[in-house]
Design a protein around this motif. Structure first.
Motif, PDB file in Angstrom:
ATOM      1  N   LEU A 219      77.178  79.046  62.854  1.00  0.00           N
ATOM      2  CA  LEU A 219      78.217  78.990  63.881  1.00  0.00           C
ATOM      3  C   LEU A 219      77.866  77.963  64.948  1.00  0.00           C
ATOM      4  CD1 LEU A 219      79.213  82.728  64.554  1.00  0.00           C
ATOM      5  CD2 LEU A 219      80.602  80.947  63.454  1.00  0.00           C
ATOM      6  N   GLY A 252      79.482  88.224  76.850  1.00  0.00           N
ATOM      7  CA  GLY A 252      80.318  87.035  76.761  1.00  0.00           C
ATOM      8  C   GLY A 252      80.798  86.495  78.094  1.00  0.00           C
ATOM      9  N   ARG A 275      88.107  77.571  74.065  1.00  0.00           N
ATOM     10  CA  ARG A 275      88.731  77.938  72.781  1.00  0.00           C
ATOM     11  C   ARG A 275      88.242  79.292  72.263  1.00  0.00           C
ATOM     12  NH1 ARG A 275      88.384  72.352  71.706  1.00  0.00           N
ATOM     13  NH2 ARG A 275      86.359  72.527  70.646  1.00  0.00           N
ATOM     14  N   ARG A 276      87.205  79.833  72.869  1.00  0.00           N
ATOM     15  CA  ARG A 276      86.606  81.066  72.370  1.00  0.00           C
ATOM     16  C   ARG A 276      86.784  82.203  73.362  1.00  0.00           C
ATOM     17  NH1 ARG A 276      84.176  76.669  70.273  1.00  0.00           N
ATOM     18  NH2 ARG A 276      83.306  76.836  68.157  1.00  0.00           N
ATOM     19  N   SER A 277      87.089  83.385  72.820  1.00  0.00           N
ATOM     20  CA  SER A 277      87.141  84.574  73.662  1.00  0.00           C
ATOM     21  C   SER A 277      85.726  84.934  74.107  1.00  0.00           C
ATOM     22  CB  SER A 277      87.757  85.739  72.883  1.00  0.00           C
ATOM     23  OG  SER A 277      86.881  86.125  71.829  1.00  0.00           O
ATOM     24  N   ASP A 278      85.615  85.885  75.011  1.00  0.00           N
ATOM     25  CA  ASP A 278      84.281  86.320  75.443  1.00  0.00           C
ATOM     26  C   ASP A 278      83.462  86.823  74.256  1.00  0.00           C
ATOM     27  OD1 ASP A 278      84.834  85.651  78.013  1.00  0.00           O
ATOM     28  OD2 ASP A 278      85.069  87.711  78.763  1.00  0.00           O
ATOM     29  N   ALA A 279      84.100  87.608  73.385  1.00  0.00           N
ATOM     30  CA  ALA A 279      83.376  88.146  72.224  1.00  0.00           C
ATOM     31  C   ALA A 279      82.953  87.020  71.292  1.00  0.00           C
ATOM     32  CB  ALA A 279      84.248  89.150  71.479  1.00  0.00           C
ATOM     33  N   GLU A 280      83.847  86.048  71.084  1.00  0.00           N
ATOM     34  CA  GLU A 280      83.516  84.922  70.202  1.00  0.00           C
ATOM     35  C   GLU A 280      82.428  84.045  70.810  1.00  0.00           C
ATOM     36  OE1 GLU A 280      87.857  84.265  68.024  1.00  0.00           O
ATOM     37  OE2 GLU A 280      87.424  83.315  69.971  1.00  0.00           O
ATOM     38  N   LEU A 281      82.467  83.896  72.110  1.00  0.00           N
ATOM     39  CA  LEU A 281      81.441  83.090  72.772  1.00  0.00           C
ATOM     40  C   LEU A 281      80.085  83.778  72.687  1.00  0.00           C
ATOM     41  CD1 LEU A 281      80.888  80.525  74.357  1.00  0.00           C
ATOM     42  CD2 LEU A 281      81.402  81.786  76.468  1.00  0.00           C
ATOM     43  N   ALA A 283      79.169  85.842  70.321  1.00  0.00           N
ATOM     44  CA  ALA A 283      78.741  85.725  68.926  1.00  0.00           C
ATOM     45  C   ALA A 283      78.161  84.336  68.646  1.00  0.00           C
ATOM     46  CB  ALA A 283      79.909  86.014  67.986  1.00  0.00           C
ATOM     47  N   LEU A 284      78.767  83.319  69.245  1.00  0.00           N
ATOM     48  CA  LEU A 284      78.271  81.954  69.064  1.00  0.00           C
ATOM     49  C   LEU A 284      76.871  81.802  69.663  1.00  0.00           C
ATOM     50  CD1 LEU A 284      78.600  78.914  68.400  1.00  0.00           C
ATOM     51  CD2 LEU A 284      79.705  78.669  70.647  1.00  0.00           C
ATOM     52  N   ASN A 287      74.133  83.432  67.747  1.00  0.00           N
ATOM     53  CA  ASN A 287      74.000  83.015  66.355  1.00  0.00           C
ATOM     54  C   ASN A 287      72.816  82.053  66.198  1.00  0.00           C
ATOM     55  OD1 ASN A 287      75.409  80.744  64.104  1.00  0.00           O
ATOM     56  ND2 ASN A 287      74.980  82.854  63.523  1.00  0.00           N
TER      57      ASN A 287
END
Length: 788
Positions: A219, A252, A275-281, A283-284, A287
């Motif tokens: 990621l 996040g 471009r990323r939600s708090d959860a996606e950020l 996770a990034l 990673n």
């Protein structure tokens, strides 16, 4: 395959955390019980690494030393594969349950190497690989060569023995070793020093290892390819360890706030973050390479040659749990509320917490995949090997000789005579081969190396008593002067029958005072149930000219207290020869531990053996009329002079002070009645038999009587016992407690110094005059000649 590995990873994470939660929050505990613990955070940081390793990279011939604090993950793996029971997991860290740290001797699942004392499990695979090379060189390796793997916590790299092992491995051109470092940058008390990774890489590179740094997962690498990704990568690489951990714990929104503060208003970078939600950020940012199964698979697949390889895998301590990144997470435990939140996120129904396949959508598909995993294809990988017949007692005819010299002559004769056991002996020593009298053995049997190397001094016609030629068929492994490495080498070679199905008889020599230097590794080898003969020589203040730094005091007590190690200190050559022949058999025993009703020792279980020897020449006893002499030597003691029925004094000695004991007894003959002299060859076995007999009586064996009780039971109540040893007096002082006799313990309690043997024996009160004076002070009777 990747989908299945992800499912397995999540199953292991849940089971490991639930196992610890159950032990601490759900299982009944008695009043006053201490915290159970279990290391949820340390397990979580390893779960991806162990998933990729066990379910993708490993083969049945590979062997793994698991990071101690990742024990719950290991047990979860074995449970998932049907090699561990539910009951053992429910009793994790309880009596009879799965052990806190993987144990070859205490756990029922397929443990390759016990771990627990940090750093030692890291080093042992190097010596296991050297053992594998030794077997291959001799044509005895019947299975494919395996890879020896260590799973390492980054804080373990502070242990000095690791670097001693690295250097020794380099000397022996070690191969087929993987070290996988869980670089979560958090230790028990804090955060790992910044920049440690660079120094580690330099060290491994200097020793010829391949270094694979796994910092960024798939990621992150994909994000780095986006516009502005180079700035994000630079920020991640420069971020201090403590800050990265703290932001991980906060989540996040915290990541977004900090990244925008440091990188915002740069157009493409801000857009990448937005471009990323708090959860996606989150996770990034979490990673890292050590949590990315794709990255781990590719890394393991890229290191398929024999070159030793270290994987520096960046991870997050507590990854995937509410504890992730918190400074105090090492000993931290999820609260019941946190565990409920974790359960919900993991999709585990109430009542299905222990189900191996709970929350798995395609159970049949996962089971089919598990059935194809190579590492588990052969089932349990614990081997056995045939027992080799002992060569018989080697009789020496010398009238005056030290036990160290006698050891060398016995080994030389075994080398000369040959035979199945002689061919399987492998000797090793930390740069003291010649000075511990192994030179004769080496001259006959040669030194081991994977590639032949000649003896340059001999080739150049320089006279020398030593023939130091190396070959794959040599039977001596020369080590550098690091006693920890000696004990680890003995531990690895002493497991050869179990790891590789081929018997070796390891014999190691070391200066006796430096047994203490390698004590942690010696204990570790015994805990593995490795089998070896350790010879500590020279010993005691008897090594008079060398001074206090080379004079051992407490090693007899180490020999008594170390489980899995039978300790002996013979005074005479015939005793030594009997003990060595017995030891070669004892080291190979694998019985069930039934008590021997003659000694009340667990004779059939076998174990390792420790000999404490001396360089002091002693006049030999040429006749042994006592038919029980040989058995007494093995059991721990025999009467050198049996006391009469009215004995007033008995002198009990161990080791080279036999000369002083005999002289003192002779000088007392006319002044005290029925004097006895007890030759103790093993205070360890004598004491162990006594305590075992007492336990047996408590369990209903009312007639259980130990050798110590039979010997002391011969003495009248008024008899005084004088014990003497060139070592700590507590080694023998307990003899007075066996049947309640007054005891005067003589021995060495303080550091020695240079001098002659007579000087030091007189100074420490272990010479004949001191023995006689002790008898004169405490017993009544005619005056005794106090000076020779």
């Amino acid at each position: 395959m990747m989908d299945q590995l992800k499912v397995i990873e999540q199953r292991l994470l849940w089971l490991a955390c639930w196992m610890v939660h159950n032990a601490n929050h759900l299982r009944d505990k008695g009043d006053g019980d201490v915290k159970v613990g279990g290391h949820q955070a340390s397990s979580a940081s390893m779960v991806s690494l162990m998933t990729a390793l066990y379910f993708h990279a490993l083969k049945p011939e590979d062997r793994v030393a698991v990071k101690p604090h990742a024990s719950p993950v290991f047990h979860a793996i074995q449970y998932l594969m049907g090699n561990q029971t539910l009951e053992k997991l429910q009793d994790f860290r309880a009596y009879g349950g799965a052990q806190s740290y993987p144990s070859r001797t205490k756990d029922v699942d397929d443990v390759d190497f016990s771990t627990g004392s940090v750093g030692l499990g890291v080093a042992l695979p190097i010596f296991a690989s050297m053992t594998q090379d030794y077997l291959e060189g001799h044509g005895w390796l019947k299975q494919p060569k395996g890879r020896m793997v260590a799973l390492i916590g980054d804080a373990e790299l502070d242990e000095g023995n690791i670097y001693e092992a690295l250097q020794e491995g380099w000397k022996h051109e070690v191969r087929n070793v993987w070290w996988i470092i869980d670089y979560n940058r958090q230790s028990l008390d804090g955060v790992v020093r910044e920049g440690l990774w660079a120094h580690m890489e330099q060290i491994f590179d200097a020793f010829g290892w391949r270094v694979l740094r796994l910092k960024h997962g798939a990621l992150q690498r994909a994000a780095f390819a986006e516009p502005g990704g180079d700035k994000l990568r630079a920020w991640i690489d420069a971020c201090p360890n403590a800050l990265y951990s703290a932001l991980t714990f906060r989540g996040g929104a915290a990541w977004r706030e900090r990244l925008m503060a440091d990188l915002g208003d740069q157009g493409v970078v801000s857009a990448l973050i937005d471009r990323r939600s708090d959860a996606e950020l989150a996770a990034l940012m979490e990673n890292l390479g050590g949590h990315c199964l794709d990255t781990l698979k590719d890394a393991f697949d890229s290191a398929q040659d024999e070159r030793p390889t270290v994987f520096l895998a960046y991870t997050i301590k507590g990854w995937g749990t509410p504890l992730a990144g918190h400074k105090d997470n090492h000993a931290g435990l999820m609260t019941p509320t946190q565990m409920e939140e974790f359960r919900s996120r993991m999709g585990v129904p109430h009542g299905a917490e222990w189900e191996p396949f709970a929350a798995v959508e395609d159970v049949a598909g996962l089971k089919a995949f598990l059935g194809t995993v190579p590492f588990f294809a052969r089932g349990r990988r614990r081997y056995t090997a045939e027992t080799l017949p002992a060569p018989g007692v080697v009789a020496l005819s010398d009238k005056m000789l030290s036990t160290q010299a006698g050891f060398g002559k016995i080994m030389d004769e075994i080398a000369r005579a040959g035979g199945p056991l002689a061919d399987r002996i492998v000797t090793t020593s930390p740069d003291v081969t010649v000075s511990t009298n192994l030179g004769g053995w080496v001259n006959r049997r040669g030194l081991f190396a994977r590639d032949p190397r000649g003896d340059t001094f001999r080739d150049e016609r320089i006279p020398s008593a030593q023939k130091w030629a190396f070959s794959p068929q040599g039977q001596h492994i020369e080590l550098g002067i690091a006693e920890m490495n000696l004990m680890l080498m003995l531990g690895a070679a002493g497991l050869s029958h179990s790891l590789f199905g081929e018997r070796l008889i390891p014999v190691g020599t070391v200066y006796d005072p430096f047994v203490v230097r390698g004590l942690d590794a010696l204990n570790y080898a015994c805990y593995q149930d490795a089998r070896f003969l350790l010879v500590g020589t020279p010993s005691g203040v008897t090594l008079a000219p060398e001074g206090g730094a080379h004079q051992s005091i407490g090693t007899p007590l180490i020999g008594m207290s170390q489980d899995g190690l039978a300790s002996f200190e013979p005074a005479y050559l015939d005793e030594l020869a009997i003990i060595m022949d017995w030891a070669f058999d004892y080291m190979q025993r694998e019985g069930k531990g039934d008590l021997d009703e003659r000694t009340w020792l667990r004779e059939e279980t076998g174990g390792s053996v420790y000999l404490r020897l001396s360089t002091r020449p002693v006049e030999q006893v040429l006749r042994r009329p006592d038919p029980g002499f040989k058995q007494g030597v093995i059991d721990g003691a025999y009467w050198l002079r049996e006391p009469g029925p009215n004995a007033e004094v008995v002198i009990a000695y161990q080791g080279t002070v036999a000369t002083e004991a005999i002289e003192a007894a002779g000088r007392m003959m006319g002044a005290r009645r029925d004097i006895g002299v007890l030759a103790v060859t093993s205070a360890d076995r004598l004491n162990a038999g006594w305590t075992a007999a007492r336990r047996a009586r408590a369990r209903g064996h009312e007639t259980a009587t130990s050798l110590a009780e039979r010997l002391m039971g011969q003495l009248p109540p008024h008899c005084t016992l004088i014990t003497v040893i060139d070592g700590h007096p507590a080694t023998l002082s307990w003899l007075g407690a066996v049947t309640g006799h007054r005891t005067i313990p003589l021995g060495v309690e303080h550091f020695g110094q240079t001098g002659t043997i007579a000087d030091l024996y007189r100074h420490f009160g272990i010479d004949a005059d001191a023995i006689v004076a002790a008898a004169a002070r405490i017993t009544q009777g005619r005056p005794i000649q106090l000076r020779a």
